[in-house]
Design a protein around this motif. Structure first.
Motif, PDB file in Angstrom:
ATOM      1  N   THR A  35       0.873  -1.316   0.380  1.00  0.00           N
ATOM      2  CA  THR A  35       0.443   0.448  -0.045  1.00  0.00           C
ATOM      3  C   THR A  35       1.007   1.121  -0.111  1.00  0.00           C
ATOM      4  O   THR A  35      -0.141   2.461  -0.215  1.00  0.00           O
ATOM      5  CB  THR A  35      -0.629  -0.114   1.603  1.00  0.00           C
ATOM      6  OG1 THR A  35       0.083  -0.135   2.415  1.00  0.00           O
ATOM      7  CG2 THR A  35      -1.534  -1.150   1.060  1.00  0.00           C
ATOM      8  N   ASN A  36       1.753   1.374   0.278  1.00  0.00           N
ATOM      9  CA  ASN A  36       3.108   2.649   0.341  1.00  0.00           C
ATOM     10  C   ASN A  36       4.115   2.683  -0.104  1.00  0.00           C
ATOM     11  O   ASN A  36       4.967   2.923  -0.501  1.00  0.00           O
ATOM     12  CB  ASN A  36       3.208   3.298   1.631  1.00  0.00           C
ATOM     13  CG  ASN A  36       1.757   3.154   2.510  1.00  0.00           C
ATOM     14  OD1 ASN A  36       1.389   2.645   3.357  1.00  0.00           O
ATOM     15  ND2 ASN A  36       1.421   4.111   1.873  1.00  0.00           N
ATOM     16  N   TRP A  37       4.070   1.431  -1.058  1.00  0.00           N
ATOM     17  CA  TRP A  37       5.874   0.702  -2.485  1.00  0.00           C
ATOM     18  C   TRP A  37       6.648   0.964  -1.257  1.00  0.00           C
ATOM     19  O   TRP A  37       7.026   0.347  -0.222  1.00  0.00           O
ATOM     20  CB  TRP A  37       5.502   1.956  -3.117  1.00  0.00           C
ATOM     21  CG  TRP A  37       6.301   1.137  -4.332  1.00  0.00           C
ATOM     22  CD1 TRP A  37       6.195  -0.165  -4.935  1.00  0.00           C
ATOM     23  CD2 TRP A  37       7.334   1.487  -5.172  1.00  0.00           C
ATOM     24  NE1 TRP A  37       7.570  -0.415  -5.997  1.00  0.00           N
ATOM     25  CE2 TRP A  37       8.589   0.649  -5.874  1.00  0.00           C
ATOM     26  CE3 TRP A  37       7.528   2.865  -4.855  1.00  0.00           C
ATOM     27  CZ2 TRP A  37       9.112   1.191  -7.179  1.00  0.00           C
ATOM     28  CZ3 TRP A  37       8.913   3.846  -6.145  1.00  0.00           C
ATOM     29  CH2 TRP A  37       9.472   2.291  -7.184  1.00  0.00           C
ATOM     30  N   ILE A  38       8.252   1.813  -1.130  1.00  0.00           N
ATOM     31  CA  ILE A  38       9.180   2.468  -0.887  1.00  0.00           C
ATOM     32  C   ILE A  38       8.713   3.478   0.280  1.00  0.00           C
ATOM     33  O   ILE A  38      10.243   3.347   0.421  1.00  0.00           O
ATOM     34  CB  ILE A  38      10.199   2.558  -1.640  1.00  0.00           C
ATOM     35  CG1 ILE A  38      10.458   3.838  -2.645  1.00  0.00           C
ATOM     36  CG2 ILE A  38      10.704   0.893  -2.713  1.00  0.00           C
ATOM     37  CD1 ILE A  38      11.054   4.185  -3.108  1.00  0.00           C
ATOM     38  N   LYS A  39       7.945   3.786   0.552  1.00  0.00           N
ATOM     39  CA  LYS A  39       7.666   4.776   1.404  1.00  0.00           C
ATOM     40  C   LYS A  39       8.370   4.604   2.474  1.00  0.00           C
ATOM     41  O   LYS A  39       9.338   5.736   3.107  1.00  0.00           O
ATOM     42  CB  LYS A  39       6.711   5.504   1.438  1.00  0.00           C
ATOM     43  CG  LYS A  39       5.682   6.717   2.797  1.00  0.00           C
ATOM     44  CD  LYS A  39       5.026   6.624   3.019  1.00  0.00           C
ATOM     45  CE  LYS A  39       4.302   7.631   3.969  1.00  0.00           C
ATOM     46  NZ  LYS A  39       4.829   8.768   3.616  1.00  0.00           N
TER      47      LYS A  39
END
Length: 294
Positions: free
Chosen positions: A78-82
């Motif tokens: 849901t946030n990839w590499i955040k």
């Protein structure tokens, strides 16, 4: 600071990839919260330990950085590499490294156009670090390319950006040591996407510019609109799909600046999701202060 053209910064520094990381102060966006697309797929404000070379020549400003890498154990659907620049420990790990670069052009009065990018390895940049198996065999390359612009003239402010990211070995992340270890403080479930993207544009007009008394007081009132679309899970990994991650968002509102350093923001927004999910309307109010001490 050696000269206008050549300078060094060493320490914990901002990574200027994308519009919101390079220009993250609250007067640089109209919405109450930071623009949602970039804030979903990338760290925001992205800061890591490293070395930066930067300067300005003519109508160009440039910056190149050597950094500690991201930690793939924190990547999510849901946030990839955040969350990749975070550490659950009392120190940051630097088993892997990365580079980033940014170039801004100011040739047209009132207009800035920027290009930025990032490349680094992420698998194995954690502690404990398993030197065998998936952790040693795969690299988890993170590649990001972004273009953005800001136009500020004739009482208009218009900003836009487009970001696209690629994650190598995405299908292997679920099997790295720390994500399998139930006692580790890292994410243990869900696949991570090979690709992610975020695009957005906003425009605001200062209606106080048409009122002489407000101009004399240097007060501003911007009416604005913003549209963006983003997806941290833009490609299916091993056939999995998380359709709720694809978002289109529309926001309208006002920014009132009683003095140059303070802005009062109000907005109505709606997230538009795929048909089987509920849309997500919201109303937000915020007050922000921006002051520079150097």
């Amino acid at each position: 600071m050696f000269s206008r053209k050549a300078n060094l910064r060493v320490g914990h520094i901002v990574v200027p990839v994308g519009l919101n990381n390079a220009y993250h102060e609250p007067l640089n966006f109209f919405t109450v919260y930071r623009p949602e697309g970039e804030n979903t797929i990338m760290p925001n404000t992205w800061h890591q330990t490293g070395v930066s070379f930067f300067g300005r020549a003519g109508k160009f400003r440039y910056e190149a950085q050597f950094l500690s890498g991201l930690n793939a154990d924190h990547f999510t659907n849901t946030n990839w590499i955040k969350k990749g620049n975070k550490s659950p420990l009392e120190f940051d790990v630097a088993n892997k490294y990365a580079v980033s670069a940014r170039l801004d052009n100011y040739s047209v009065p009132g207009l800035r156009i920027g290009l930025s990018g990032y490349y680094g390895h992420s698998i194995g940049n954690s502690y404990p670090n398993n030197t065998n198996g998936v952790d040693a065999e795969y690299k988890g390359q993170v590649v990001i390319g972004a273009i953005d612009f800001t136009y500020n003239a004739h009482n208009w402010v218009v900003r836009g950006q487009a970001d696209y990211g690629y994650l190598g070995d995405a299908d292997q992340l679920k099997y790295v040591y720390n994500r399998l270890n139930s006692k580790s403080p890292y994410k243990h479930s869900a696949f991570v996407s090979k690709n992610a993207y975020a695009v957005g544009i906003e425009a605001g007009y200062d209606i106080f510019s048409q009122i002489a008394s407000m101009r004399q007081k240097e007060q501003q009132l911007y009416l604005f609109g913003r549209y963006e679309q983003y997806n941290p899970y833009a490609s299916k990994t091993k056939g999995t799909a998380y359709d709720y991650t694809e978002v289109k968002r529309l926001a309208v509102g006002v920014n009132y600046r009683p003095i140059p350093e303070i802005v009062v923001k109000a907005e109505y927004s709606n997230r538009f999701l795929k048909d089987r999910f509920n849309n997500e309307p919201s109303f937000n109010i915020g007050v922000a202060y921006e002051g520079l001490f150097m």
